[in-house]
Write a protein that holds these residues in place. Structure first.
Motif, PDB file in Angstrom:
ATOM      1  N   VAL A 131       0.525  -4.741 -10.420  1.00 38.34           N
ATOM      2  CA  VAL A 131      -0.255  -4.731 -11.654  1.00 38.34           C
ATOM      3  C   VAL A 131      -1.713  -5.112 -11.415  1.00 38.34           C
ATOM      4  N   PHE A 132      -1.951  -6.083 -10.535  1.00 39.23           N
ATOM      5  CA  PHE A 132      -3.301  -6.623 -10.397  1.00 39.23           C
ATOM      6  C   PHE A 132      -3.991  -6.282  -9.070  1.00 39.23           C
ATOM      7  N   GLU A 133      -3.227  -5.851  -8.059  1.00 36.86           N
ATOM      8  CA  GLU A 133      -3.798  -5.692  -6.729  1.00 36.86           C
ATOM      9  C   GLU A 133      -3.767  -4.248  -6.239  1.00 36.86           C
ATOM     10  N   ASN A 134      -3.501  -3.315  -7.149  1.00 39.95           N
ATOM     11  CA  ASN A 134      -3.512  -1.897  -6.795  1.00 39.95           C
ATOM     12  C   ASN A 134      -2.453  -1.534  -5.759  1.00 39.95           C
ATOM     13  N   GLY A 135      -1.399  -2.349  -5.673  1.00 42.44           N
ATOM     14  CA  GLY A 135      -0.298  -2.065  -4.756  1.00 42.44           C
ATOM     15  C   GLY A 135       0.811  -1.289  -5.457  1.00 42.44           C
ATOM     16  N   ASN A 136       1.969  -1.247  -4.809  1.00 41.98           N
ATOM     17  CA  ASN A 136       3.088  -0.486  -5.368  1.00 41.98           C
ATOM     18  C   ASN A 136       4.428  -1.159  -5.094  1.00 41.98           C
ATOM     19  N   ASP A 137       4.397  -2.456  -4.793  1.00 39.13           N
ATOM     20  CA  ASP A 137       5.621  -3.142  -4.374  1.00 39.13           C
ATOM     21  C   ASP A 137       6.717  -3.106  -5.431  1.00 39.13           C
ATOM     22  N   LEU A 138       6.356  -3.159  -6.690  1.00 38.90           N
ATOM     23  CA  LEU A 138       7.362  -3.185  -7.749  1.00 38.90           C
ATOM     24  C   LEU A 138       8.097  -1.851  -7.870  1.00 38.90           C
ATOM     25  N   PHE A 139       7.443  -0.767  -7.478  1.00 38.62           N
ATOM     26  CA  PHE A 139       8.022   0.563  -7.636  1.00 38.62           C
ATOM     27  C   PHE A 139       8.434   1.210  -6.309  1.00 38.62           C
ATOM     28  N   SER A 140       8.256   0.508  -5.220  1.00 37.47           N
ATOM     29  CA  SER A 140       8.608   1.050  -3.911  1.00 37.47           C
ATOM     30  C   SER A 140      10.021   0.611  -3.556  1.00 37.47           C
TER      31      SER A 140
END
Length: 307
Positions: free
Chosen positions: A170-179
């Protein structure tokens, strides 16, 4: 086991992040609603902890009027719960909507929603389980994506990891929650806009104006409860209404009740029996009702293929 290793699909093939709205920022207001069963008063400590956790993350929770059980499982009438949801959509200061409920009664609100208003909004709805009904109705009526995820996971058994994944995404432009990781049990690739969610709750929409167009879609199915007889019922209905002839593939999440009871045939064998031998089928242990579950966006394209 070796076949599954060879047929694994990489989390990097989950094409979500580049199209995902990122309206949430530090200081954003987040609506908290309950469109399905009301929260039990005995669980207030969990809700208080969630409130504190969201504040620590930098979000400002705004609770709807109908959160806790008042009459049986109801925190309010279907119309009143719908009004809570629409109030969140109509408030320009609110950037995201988290539904913290689950249960059985979410589809009661569907006729009371203003889909034109939802279609014009950029904010996303997040919920899981029985909120499968609301999520798929929103996609059907507006084309807008929603997130299949229970935000109370942030304060459950795997809360530390969930908070990290949430913050990264949400805040760091990553994708860990959806990967998420998965493996193929039939065919080697699939591509389509994701529909579905909880199999029992999805089928509440069958025959209604809220049922999604399944042509070319990638169908996600998962379940918390139910054993072989219930799954046979649900899969038979999906077959009888022609779903397996329309979709591009099936992604199976966790089927908690079946796994806990060691049911045979297992869910993969049952799905193959009803969906046939041609349809691509992949399996993930990271989407479903577990406290360690990842999120997935319903209404966005997903591509998976064998490594």
């Amino acid at each position: 086991m070796s076949d599954r290793v060879k047929r694994s699909c990489s989390p990097s093939r989950v094409l979500m992040s580049e199209n995902r709205e990122r309206d949430m920022k530090k200081g954003s207001k987040a609506a908290i609603v309950c469109c399905s069963n009301g929260q039990r008063h005995t669980g207030k400590a969990v809700i208080d902890k969630l409130n504190s956790t969201l504040l620590e993350l930098g979000l400002i929770p705004v609770f709807g009027r109908h959160i806790y059980e008042d009459d049986s499982v109801f925190s309010g009438s279907g119309k009143e719960r719908a009004e809570d949801l629409m109030a969140a959509y109509q408030d320009d200061d609110i950037k995201v909507i988290f539904d913290i409920s689950g249960g059985d009664i979410a589809n009661e609100i569907l006729p009371y929603l203003d889909y034109e208003c939802i279609a014009q909004s950029d904010k996303q709805f997040w919920g899981y389980s029985d909120l499968t009904t609301v999520i798929n109705a929103i996609y059907t009526k507006t084309g807008k994506p929603s997130v299949l995820y229970q935000v109370k996971n942030l304060v459950d058994a795997n809360g530390k990891q969930q908070v990290q994944n949430f913050s990264n995404t949400v805040f760091e432009n990553g994708n860990d929650l959806f990967s998420f990781s998965c493996h193929f049990v039939q065919r080697e690739q699939m591509l389509g806009i994701v529909t579905g969610g909880n199999i029992r709750c999805l089928l509440k929409l069958a025959g209604t104006e809220y049922w999604p167009d399944m042509n070319g879609k990638l169908l996600l199915l998962e379940s918390r409860s139910g054993e072989v007889p219930q799954m046979v019922t649900y899969l038979s209905q999906l077959k009888q209404i022609g779903v397996f002839n329309k979709i591009s593939g099936i992604l199976l999440g966790t089927f908690t009740g079946m796994k806990e009871r060691g049911c045979t045939p297992d869910i993969v064998a049952l799905v193959k029996r009803y969906a046939g031998e041609e349809l691509p089928i992949a399996v993930t242990e990271e989407i479903g009702h577990g406290t360690d579950s990842k999120g997935i966006i319903i209404g966005k394209a997903l591509q998976l293929h064998v490594l």
